[in-house]
Design a protein around this motif. Structure first.
Motif, mmCIF file in Angstrom:
data_model
loop_
_atom_site.group_PDB
_atom_site.id
_atom_site.type_symbol
_atom_site.label_atom_id
_atom_site.label_comp_id
_atom_site.label_asym_id
_atom_site.label_seq_id
_atom_site.Cartn_x
_atom_site.Cartn_y
_atom_site.Cartn_z
ATOM 1 N N GLY A 1 31.937 57.179 47.119
ATOM 2 C CA GLY A 1 31.068 57.440 45.649
ATOM 3 C C GLY A 1 30.441 58.222 45.417
ATOM 4 N N ALA A 2 30.452 60.214 45.966
ATOM 5 C CA ALA A 2 30.063 60.550 45.218
ATOM 6 C C ALA A 2 30.871 61.069 44.761
ATOM 7 C CB ALA A 2 30.474 62.079 46.779
ATOM 8 N N LEU A 3 32.384 60.805 44.529
ATOM 9 C CA LEU A 3 32.409 60.797 42.856
ATOM 10 C C LEU A 3 32.482 60.485 41.932
ATOM 11 C CD1 LEU A 3 36.532 60.980 43.869
ATOM 12 C CD2 LEU A 3 35.685 63.192 43.830
ATOM 13 N N LEU A 4 32.049 58.969 42.250
ATOM 14 C CA LEU A 4 31.698 58.322 41.369
ATOM 15 C C LEU A 4 29.788 58.886 40.613
ATOM 16 C CD1 LEU A 4 32.359 54.595 42.584
ATOM 17 C CD2 LEU A 4 33.249 55.704 40.076
ATOM 18 N N TYR A 5 29.517 59.145 42.240
ATOM 19 C CA TYR A 5 27.738 60.385 41.351
ATOM 20 C C TYR A 5 28.113 61.423 40.469
ATOM 21 C CZ TYR A 5 25.013 57.489 44.275
ATOM 22 O OH TYR A 5 23.794 56.687 44.924
ATOM 23 N N LYS A 6 29.447 62.064 40.655
ATOM 24 C CA LYS A 6 29.505 63.110 39.996
ATOM 25 C C LYS A 6 30.168 62.842 38.679
ATOM 26 C CE LYS A 6 31.269 66.897 39.006
ATOM 27 N NZ LYS A 6 30.395 68.816 39.208
ATOM 28 N N ILE B 1 27.644 53.453 36.449
ATOM 29 C CA ILE B 1 28.844 54.033 37.720
ATOM 30 C C ILE B 1 27.897 54.599 38.764
ATOM 31 C CG2 ILE B 1 29.533 56.008 37.793
ATOM 32 C CD1 ILE B 1 31.259 53.445 36.199
ATOM 33 N N ARG B 2 26.698 54.464 38.455
ATOM 34 C CA ARG B 2 25.611 55.629 39.590
ATOM 35 C C ARG B 2 25.187 54.169 40.393
ATOM 36 N NH1 ARG B 2 22.219 59.398 36.105
ATOM 37 N NH2 ARG B 2 22.403 61.117 36.801
ATOM 38 N N TYR B 3 25.222 52.920 40.054
ATOM 39 C CA TYR B 3 25.115 51.268 40.385
ATOM 40 C C TYR B 3 25.842 51.563 41.450
ATOM 41 C CZ TYR B 3 24.446 46.577 41.362
ATOM 42 O OH TYR B 3 24.304 45.323 42.197
ATOM 43 N N TYR B 4 27.315 51.185 41.255
ATOM 44 C CA TYR B 4 28.499 51.117 42.299
ATOM 45 C C TYR B 4 28.585 52.620 43.080
ATOM 46 C CZ TYR B 4 28.975 47.100 39.950
ATOM 47 O OH TYR B 4 29.058 45.540 39.526
ATOM 48 N N ALA B 5 28.297 53.998 42.016
ATOM 49 C CA ALA B 5 27.908 54.594 43.623
ATOM 50 C C ALA B 5 27.890 54.067 44.381
ATOM 51 C CB ALA B 5 28.360 55.802 42.739
ATOM 52 N N TRP C 1 27.645 51.739 45.887
ATOM 53 C CA TRP C 1 27.670 50.351 46.696
ATOM 54 C C TRP C 1 28.396 51.175 47.207
ATOM 55 C CZ3 TRP C 1 26.340 45.536 48.380
ATOM 56 C CH2 TRP C 1 25.770 45.105 47.739
ATOM 57 N N ALA C 2 29.510 51.862 46.804
ATOM 58 C CA ALA C 2 31.355 52.438 47.570
ATOM 59 C C ALA C 2 30.917 52.289 49.004
ATOM 60 C CB ALA C 2 31.267 53.605 47.234
ATOM 61 N N ASP C 3 29.674 52.986 49.697
ATOM 62 C CA ASP C 3 30.078 52.481 51.331
ATOM 63 C C ASP C 3 29.160 51.288 51.464
ATOM 64 O OD1 ASP C 3 27.589 53.816 50.558
ATOM 65 O OD2 ASP C 3 27.733 55.381 52.041
ATOM 66 N N LYS C 4 28.694 50.522 51.208
ATOM 67 C CA LYS C 4 28.391 49.121 51.570
ATOM 68 C C LYS C 4 28.788 48.325 51.468
ATOM 69 C CE LYS C 4 24.072 51.416 50.485
ATOM 70 N NZ LYS C 4 24.450 53.100 49.660
ATOM 71 N N LEU D 1 36.627 51.275 41.590
ATOM 72 C CA LEU D 1 36.688 52.281 41.661
ATOM 73 C C LEU D 1 35.802 52.277 43.047
ATOM 74 C CD1 LEU D 1 36.893 54.763 38.472
ATOM 75 C CD2 LEU D 1 38.857 53.773 39.889
ATOM 76 N N ALA D 2 34.870 51.535 43.568
ATOM 77 C CA ALA D 2 33.807 52.193 44.073
ATOM 78 C C ALA D 2 34.727 51.148 45.612
ATOM 79 C CB ALA D 2 32.725 51.370 44.263
ATOM 80 N N CYS D 3 35.622 49.724 45.034
ATOM 81 C CA CYS D 3 36.318 49.584 46.269
ATOM 82 C C CYS D 3 37.171 50.211 47.150
ATOM 83 C CB CYS D 3 36.674 47.868 45.603
ATOM 84 S SG CYS D 3 34.637 47.223 45.613
ATOM 85 N N GLY D 4 37.706 50.921 46.396
ATOM 86 C CA GLY D 4 39.080 51.574 46.362
ATOM 87 C C GLY D 4 39.975 51.058 45.934
ATOM 88 N N ASN D 5 40.580 50.432 44.955
ATOM 89 C CA ASN D 5 41.495 50.150 43.517
ATOM 90 C C ASN D 5 41.649 51.645 42.782
ATOM 91 O OD1 ASN D 5 41.131 46.936 44.067
ATOM 92 N ND2 ASN D 5 39.150 47.597 43.649
ATOM 93 N N THR D 6 43.223 51.201 42.503
ATOM 94 C CA THR D 6 43.573 51.980 41.579
ATOM 95 C C THR D 6 43.359 51.549 39.377
ATOM 96 O OG1 THR D 6 45.706 52.043 41.793
ATOM 97 C CG2 THR D 6 44.310 53.632 42.668
ATOM 98 N N VAL D 7 43.810 51.793 38.625
ATOM 99 C CA VAL D 7 42.746 51.582 37.905
ATOM 100 C C VAL D 7 44.567 51.743 36.452
ATOM 101 C CG1 VAL D 7 41.375 51.302 35.440
ATOM 102 C CG2 VAL D 7 40.850 51.366 38.271
ATOM 103 N N VAL D 8 44.952 51.030 35.735
ATOM 104 C CA VAL D 8 45.373 51.821 34.189
ATOM 105 C C VAL D 8 44.352 50.920 33.073
ATOM 106 C CG1 VAL D 8 47.110 51.730 32.715
ATOM 107 C CG2 VAL D 8 47.837 51.766 35.267
#
Length: 503
Positions: free
Chosen positions: A85-90, A129-133, A135-138, A183-190
């Motif tokens: 979540g911190a990465l997404l906030y950044k 992006i902030r919204y899902y940041a 959610w990351a730990d929820k 990303l919030a859920c821990g996936n990787t993306v192409v």
């Protein structure tokens, strides 16, 4: 692979910046393995902005394998949810810091007005992006009561490597809709950019790296849909495909994904109805109706392109709608402060709108306004089309049934509520719909009866990161945004624990 260059560009509004031109893989910009490229064109002038690398089969394989390695690597897999979540906030902060640059690029590359991009698209992109940041730990599982000798619980885990394909109408916004929950859920993306509008997503790659995402977590590919997109969707190491675009392309993706039973979510086309009842607040109905089809050059999947008006107020509505279209829809280049409608995104889209004008005339509908190419530039260049209004339209006509994806609306009348609902539902699509009435009971009743994933009451095109977005019928599968958007990027694992039950 060799590194791709950055090129110095100066946009028509004077903004200077360094544009990446490569494939963003493993946090580096790389040249295509086979030298393929695509050109980005300014639709206002039809001149080339930049040439970017296009992914070959080898490049797609390289990106997917990078994402697979990152998925299993400790720097991402073992990163706490709060740190994700911190990465997404950044990342959100970095996008906001560069909002004028992103608005400039999307206006230049797409043709939408700079103000539209700055005041709407960028606000939405940062907000998502902030919204899902947050959610990351929820995201968590549950415990389930079974017997006194057994214990069961569930955990939510990432789906895996996700292939994401975005459209050209809202490049940055659509990227954030997909990147945020994944990303919030821990996936990787192409993620594959739209071939018409790759530039802002490549700049986003520089911010992904700057924010501190581990290499391989986020990868961006350019290229043609029938080449790069097809290879990506079919790759055996891709676990899920998330797509926004045409229904025809979604159907092909669904077929390809079926061969390996990939998880899919699809947001596709629409032919959204807007119903104006006799008790509607007329001025508001006209303004929202105009925005619902003419904003963003009409290039909106949820565009309310079929307007249904009660016969008692039809003449009044039509007169006011045409007057608003004449006075409000100024067509011009994307940098003009008073421009409402910029050029269509591409030559193909420009020609598609004009083709449907001829189809409508041939079907016997009445061209009430517009329907012409416009010469905004002295040299005759530029993909400009006047806003187009057809009346005397029947449900059997192609212009009633088929998505045009431009500033093109059909207006018809109805006699009563039952007929309005029947006409609204007379489509293979079911993405959005709007209802204008001051009767509260009717508003809720009609909203429930319309076959659409979303219904607006006394407004149009409302969108909020907290509210699910998606369609029914041939408008797609699954939901984006809101808590529902997380479900597309997690899978539930059930764990049974024997607490003493013996055989």
């Amino acid at each position: 692979m060799a590194s791709a260059p950055f090129i110095d560009l100066v946009a028509p509004n004077g903004v200077k910046y360094a544009q990446p031109t490569g494939l963003f893989i493993n946090n580096e910009f790389l040249l295509s393995a086979d030298g393929s490229s695509v050109d980005s064109i300014d639709p206002a002038t039809e001149e080339k902005i930049a040439t970017v690398q296009a992914a070959s089969v080898a490049d797609v394989d390289n990106a997917v394998k990078a994402a697979r390695k990152a998925l299993k690597g400790p720097s991402w897999k073992l990163l706490s949810a709060s740190d994700r979540g911190a990465l997404l906030y950044k990342l959100a902060d970095l996008i906001e810091e560069n909002r004028e640059l992103f608005a400039t690029i999307d206006a230049w590359d797409n043709g939408k007005t700079y103000l539209e991009a700055l005041e709407n698209d960028l606000v939405e992109a940062v907000g998502v992006i902030r919204y899902y940041a947050g959610w990351a730990d929820k995201v968590f599982g549950q415990t389930i009561s079974t017997t006194h000798q057994k214990f069961a619980y569930t955990i939510r885990q990432p789906v895996g490597v996700v292939a994401q394909i975005i459209p050209w109408n809202y490049p940055l916004s659509m990227a954030t809709w997909k990147l945020g929950p994944a990303l919030a859920c821990g996936n990787t993306v192409v993620l594959k950019t739209a071939e018409q509008t790759p530039l802002s997503i490549l700049v986003l790659g520089t911010l992904v790296k700057k924010a501190g995402f581990p290499p391989g977590v986020v990868n961006f590919l350019n290229g043609l849909g029938n080449v790069t997109g097809s290879v990506l969707v079919s790759h055996p190491l891709v676990d899920k495909v998330a797509f926004t675009g045409s229904t025809a392309t979604a159907s092909a993706i669904m077929g390809a994904a079926a061969k390996t039973l990939k998880n899919i979510s699809l947001e596709t086309g629409g032919k959204s109805p807007l119903i104006v009842f006799e008790d509607a607040e007329m001025e508001q109905a006209v303004k929202w109706s105009h925005l619902g089809i003419m904003s963003n050059q009409g290039q909106i999947c949820t565009a309310t392109s079929r307007i249904l008006v009660h016969e008692r107020v039809y003449d009044e509505f039509l007169a006011k709608f045409l007057e608003t279209t004449k006075s409000t829809s100024k067509v011009g280049n994307q940098w003009g402060k008073d421009t409402y409608q910029g050029p269509q995104v591409s030559k193909a889209q420009y020609q598609r709108v004009l083709d449907y004008v001829n189809i409508g005339k041939g079907e016997g509908a009445t061209l009430a306004f517009g329907g012409e190419p416009l010469n905004i530039n002295s040299n005759g260049k530029g993909l400009y089309v006047s806003p187009t209004v057809f009346t005397n339209v029947s449900p059997s006509m192609r212009i009633w049934q088929e998505e045009v994806f431009g500033p093109f609306v059909v207006i018809s009348k109805f006699a009563d509520e039952d007929q309005a609902v029947a006409l609204a539902n007379d489509t293979t699509y079911g993405l959005g719909a709007a209802v204008f009435t001051t009767n509260l009971e009717r508003a809720h009743r009609v909203a429930a009866e319309i076959e659409a994933g979303m219904v607006w009451v006394n407004s149009s095109q409302d969108c909020d990161p907290r509210v699910p977005f998606g369609g029914v019928k041939q408008s797609g599968i699954g939901r984006e945004l809101g808590e529902a958007g997380l479900e597309a990027y997690t899978q539930i694992k059930a764990i049974h624990v024997n607490m003493g039950n013996r055989l």
